[in-house]
Scaffold this active site. Structure first.
Site, short mmCIF file in Angstrom:
data_model
loop_
_atom_site.label_atom_id
_atom_site.label_comp_id
_atom_site.label_asym_id
_atom_site.label_seq_id
_atom_site.Cartn_x
_atom_site.Cartn_y
_atom_site.Cartn_z
N ARG A 152 0.84 -1.21 0.00
CA ARG A 152 0.00 0.00 0.00
C ARG A 152 0.87 1.26 0.00
O ARG A 152 0.51 2.28 -0.59
CB ARG A 152 -0.90 0.00 1.24
CG ARG A 152 -1.93 1.16 1.30
CD ARG A 152 -3.25 0.70 0.80
NE ARG A 152 -4.25 1.75 0.73
CZ ARG A 152 -5.22 1.94 1.62
NH1 ARG A 152 -5.31 1.16 2.69
NH2 ARG A 152 -6.13 2.89 1.45
N THR A 219 -4.36 -5.73 0.70
CA THR A 219 -3.22 -4.88 1.06
C THR A 219 -3.41 -4.38 2.48
O THR A 219 -4.43 -4.65 3.12
CB THR A 219 -3.08 -3.70 0.09
OG1 THR A 219 -1.80 -3.09 0.27
CG2 THR A 219 -4.17 -2.66 0.30
N CYS A 220 -2.43 -3.65 2.99
CA CYS A 220 -2.48 -3.16 4.37
C CYS A 220 -3.40 -1.95 4.50
O CYS A 220 -3.60 -1.20 3.56
CB CYS A 220 -1.08 -2.78 4.84
SG CYS A 220 0.10 -4.13 4.85
N THR A 221 -3.93 -1.78 5.70
CA THR A 221 -4.75 -0.62 6.03
C THR A 221 -4.72 -0.43 7.54
O THR A 221 -4.54 -1.41 8.28
CB THR A 221 -6.20 -0.80 5.51
OG1 THR A 221 -6.85 0.47 5.43
CG2 THR A 221 -7.02 -1.73 6.39
N THR A 225 0.35 1.96 7.68
CA THR A 225 0.42 0.96 8.76
C THR A 225 0.19 -0.41 8.15
O THR A 225 -0.19 -0.54 6.99
CB THR A 225 -0.65 1.20 9.85
OG1 THR A 225 -1.93 0.80 9.35
CG2 THR A 225 -0.69 2.65 10.28
#
Length: 253
Positions: A152, A219-221, A225
């Site tokens: 991300r 993906t990251c969220t 972070t």
């Protein structure tokens, strides 16, 4: 004994004063040192942010462009050589198996490779899962879930704009011989990073109850972070054969 003069008294007093440090002066020096340390720490943190969010993108973009060029060159040579379609296994090359196109993310074509390790994703590509849940490649023609991951932020940040994808938006996967056109049908803005059920053949929490030809983007969220995961699901609506000019499907024009 000679008497002590006034001048001698003054000299002694002056000498004794120089031997003592005033508390206020010590505190001022401590504050000065602390300030310098904080400035240094701030500069180090600033450089780290620049490295993480800018320089890693530069390096990753270079690596991804080089690998993407190799894949397209290999495809072109295969067509010139008349080898035609070599089967699903032949697509799974070290350089990459194809390209992901998601107009809503405005990232152009994203090279897809095997695996989701940091070593793979740090090269600015998307990777398909091999563990803990094995992705089903669309080229296999089998029902299942073509599950993908990408960074991300930093290292190319290929899925940085994943939150721009909405229901109904197209997701297209390009291989040497075929365009696979998917339609987004569900979005999960936040889930545990350990929730592997979203990657299943029939992905849980997506609303689907029967096997089909699905694609999953993860993906990251939140941004910057890696606490949770953001998930987008799509379902295959059609395929198109690649022509000699590699004319993209209407969703990409």
């Amino acid at each position: 004994m000679a008497a002590t003069t006034d001048t001698e008294h003054q000299e002694q007093a002056g000498t004794g004063g120089r031997g003592r440090r005033r508390p206020g002066r010590i505190a001022a020096q401590a504050v000065s040192v602390l300030g310098e340390l904080l400035i240094t720490a701030g500069l180090v943190m600033g450089l780290f942010v620049v490295y993480s969010l800018w320089w890693t993108n530069v390096v990753a973009d270079r690596a991804a462009d080089k690998q993407a060029e190799k894949v397209r060159d290999d495809w072109a040579q295969d067509r010139v050589g008349g080898s035609g379609q070599d089967g699903p296994g032949a697509l799974d090359t070290k350089a990459g198996i194809g390209f992901l196109h998601v107009p809503a993310m405005s990232e152009g074509d994203i090279l897809v490779e095997k695996g989701t390790s940091m070593k793979i994703l740090n090269d600015g590509v998307a990777g398909y899962y091999t563990d803990p849940v094995k992705a089903t490649l669309p080229t296999s023609d089998e029902k299942g879930n073509f599950s993908l991951a990408a960074h991300r932020d930093g290292h190319g940040a290929r899925f940085h704009n994943i939150d721009k994808i909405e229901k109904g938006d197209p997701i297209v996967f390009e291989t040497k011989d075929t365009w696979y056109v998917y339609k987004t049908y569900a979005v999960l803005p936040e889930t545990s990073k350990y929730n592997v059920e979203v990657l299943g053949g029939i992905p849980k929490e997506s609303g689907k109850k029967k096997a089909g030809h699905y694609i999953t983007l993860t993906t990251c969220t939140p941004v910057y972070t890696s606490r949770y995961r953001y998930v987008v699901w799509g379902e295959l609506v059609r395929t198109e054969k690649v022509d000699g000019d590699r004319t993209p499907p209407k969703e990409l024009r």
